[in-house]
Design a protein around this motif. Structure first.
Motif, PDB file in Angstrom:
ATOM      1  N   LEU A 275       0.864  -1.180   0.000  1.00 31.62           N
ATOM      2  CA  LEU A 275       0.000   0.000   0.000  1.00 31.62           C
ATOM      3  C   LEU A 275       0.895   1.223   0.000  1.00 31.62           C
ATOM      4  O   LEU A 275       1.882   1.276   0.736  1.00 31.62           O
ATOM      5  CB  LEU A 275      -0.885   0.009   1.253  1.00 31.62           C
ATOM      6  N   VAL A 276       0.573   2.236  -0.816  1.00 32.32           N
ATOM      7  CA  VAL A 276       1.348   3.471  -0.812  1.00 32.32           C
ATOM      8  C   VAL A 276       0.390   4.643  -0.696  1.00 32.32           C
ATOM      9  O   VAL A 276      -0.714   4.621  -1.247  1.00 32.32           O
ATOM     10  CB  VAL A 276       2.234   3.619  -2.070  1.00 32.32           C
ATOM     11  N   PHE A 277       0.800   5.676   0.059  1.00 30.31           N
ATOM     12  CA  PHE A 277       0.026   6.907   0.141  1.00 30.31           C
ATOM     13  C   PHE A 277       0.983   8.067   0.378  1.00 30.31           C
ATOM     14  O   PHE A 277       2.124   7.876   0.820  1.00 30.31           O
ATOM     15  CB  PHE A 277      -1.030   6.838   1.249  1.00 30.31           C
ATOM     16  N   LEU A 278       0.523   9.265   0.055  1.00 30.74           N
ATOM     17  CA  LEU A 278       1.330  10.472   0.186  1.00 30.74           C
ATOM     18  C   LEU A 278       0.882  11.251   1.413  1.00 30.74           C
ATOM     19  O   LEU A 278      -0.304  11.522   1.589  1.00 30.74           O
ATOM     20  CB  LEU A 278       1.187  11.343  -1.074  1.00 30.74           C
ATOM     21  N   HIS A 279       1.856  11.627   2.259  1.00 35.31           N
ATOM     22  CA  HIS A 279       1.549  12.384   3.474  1.00 35.31           C
ATOM     23  C   HIS A 279       2.719  13.322   3.767  1.00 35.31           C
ATOM     24  O   HIS A 279       3.842  12.865   4.005  1.00 35.31           O
ATOM     25  CB  HIS A 279       1.323  11.427   4.651  1.00 35.31           C
ATOM     26  N   ASN A 280       2.454  14.630   3.719  1.00 38.53           N
ATOM     27  CA  ASN A 280       3.483  15.642   4.010  1.00 38.53           C
ATOM     28  C   ASN A 280       4.736  15.465   3.154  1.00 38.53           C
ATOM     29  O   ASN A 280       5.860  15.469   3.659  1.00 38.53           O
ATOM     30  CB  ASN A 280       3.844  15.626   5.494  1.00 38.53           C
TER      31      ASN A 280
END
Length: 429
Positions: A275-280
């Motif tokens: 799973l990949v997600f973008l945060h800051n």
């Protein structure tokens, strides 16, 4: 042209510890926790019984890196009753009472009453998944998600509990394993790779309800189970994958305006099924699999410095992650193969064990889970946070309500095997 490889950030010698937070009264062990037959939460908006399900044995095409078999389990004892249809036999919950509400009435009912024991999703007459027709008035649809995999492309509408089949005849590739490889933005749905030798991506339209574009991935590296996420503005990031019998470290960027691909770096560890997600301005890569087995780390990739590293050394799941998603703010939701369901906080690096829909039963394969932050004009969906587990025919489709720490089943007619399917929230235009 791809830039040269960027230096990797060194893994810390002593990675941050993962503290355990548990609801009051639960054992301190970080392994499987037994739940009572009736699941209760500190704020009991609803009350449901624990999950009992009838497992089928299904075989679908899987690449060499994930040859699994469904565990042979003894069937739970059930009271004598008249024969039921296959769908009815797969109902995961038994109700204490016959209080019946639809999914779209859930939030409103929860506001009007403090306790709704025996709540369940209303059974409705629905189209078969194989029926490709959408309603003439699309405005009646609300809060949908799109799925794609071995058995084709489908849309589920939460306002009506209906499944519809998308027209994917113009998609020439075999997208058997697009797990976490689907991104939705505006009226377009982007699907990347999907098989070991896949080197293409497709764009589906929520306006025309079909695949409208089919192109090569510009870097030449496609593959199965590529982790993807969108920055909300212009770029889709593609991480890892399994391509031509090789696990990839790649971090690529796709421009939705110019349709150009560029390689911007590499991960510390090769991985697929993550799973990949973008945060800051950091990409977080959760779990996955490589040639050494299940990846237990949370990796990071900083988009400014273009450096990779390890955020968390051990996620502390059992043997594998079955499904996961990010809430867009702080929490990573994870369910492992021993049916433990928990969150990890990015801010505090703590693990909180939640109620599970399964009764300490082993699970296998990998499935999609979609987090909803609804902004619908429909009052029943307004400001409603939900987590949707897409288990298909094998485990059923289930909704988790974070504010109540409860699961409810979706009583639909989904007879599709959805392991390794990709999914994304969409809006039919």
């Amino acid at each position: 042209m791809s830039p040269s490889r960027q230096p990797q950030q060194q893994t810390p010698s002593q990675p941050p510890s993962l503290d355990i937070l548990r609801p009051q009264g639960m054992p301190l062990s970080n392994k499987q926790v037994p739940f009572s037959n009736v699941i209760k939460s500190p704020s009991p908006i609803i009350e449901v019984t624990s999950y009992k399900e009838d497992r089928g044995r299904h075989q679908v095409h899987m690449p060499p890196f994930q040859q699994t078999q469904q565990p042979q389990l003894s069937q739970p004892q059930q009271p004598q009753q008249p024969p039921l249809s296959q769908l009815q036999q797969r109902q995961p919950f038994q109700q204490h009472r016959q209080t019946v509400v639809s999914v779209q009435s859930l939030q409103l009912a929860g506001q009007q009453q403090q306790h709704l024991p025996g709540i369940r999703v209303q059974g409705v007459r629905v189209n078969k998944v194989s029926d490709p027709s959408f309603p003439l008035d699309l405005s009646q649809l609300s809060n949908q998600f799109f799925t794609i995999g071995t058995c084709g492309s489908h849309v589920f509408d939460m306002a009506t509990n209906l499944w519809y089949q998308f027209d994917d005849r113009d998609d020439k590739d075999k997208r058997f394993h697009p797990l976490n490889s689907v991104v939705s933005y505006g009226e377009n749905i982007y699907v990347f790779g999907g098989s070991n030798k896949s080197h293409t991506y497709s764009i589906y339209s929520t306006r025309s309800l079909k695949c409208m574009s089919f192109n090569d991935i510009g870097t030449g590296r496609g593959g199965a189970s590529i982790a993807t996420c969108f920055d909300g503005q212009r770029y889709i990031y593609m991480v890892g994958g399994y391509n031509k019998d090789t696990y990839l470290r790649r971090v690529d960027r796709f421009d939705i305006e110019t349709l150009e691909f560029v390689t911007i770096g590499e991960l510390t560890l090769p991985v697929c099924q993550a799973l990949v997600f973008l945060h800051n301005r950091d990409l977080y890569v959760v779990g996955g699999r490589n040639e050494k087995g299940e990846v237990r780390q949370v990796q990071t990739f900083n988009l400014e410095a273009r450096l990779s590293g390890i955020f968390l050394e051990d996620i502390e799941f059992a043997q594998s992650i079955i499904t996961s998603c990010f809430d867009g703010v702080d929490l990573i939701y994870i369910m492992d193969n021993e049916s433990e369901f928990f969150t990890i906080s990015l801010k505090t690096r703590t693990k909180t064990v939640l109620n599970s829909p399964f009764s300490a039963q082993p699970l296998s394969s990998k499935y999609s889970m979609v987090h909803f932050n609804s902004s619908s004009t429909n009052i029943a969906f307004r400001n409603l946070e939900l987590v949707f587990f897409i288990g298909g025919k094998t485990y059923g489709n289930l909704i988790y309500i974070p504010r109540a720490n409860h699961w409810i089943p979706v009583k639909d007619t989904d007879d599709v095997i959805r392991q390794f399917d990709g999914a994304a929230q969409i809006k039919i235009i």
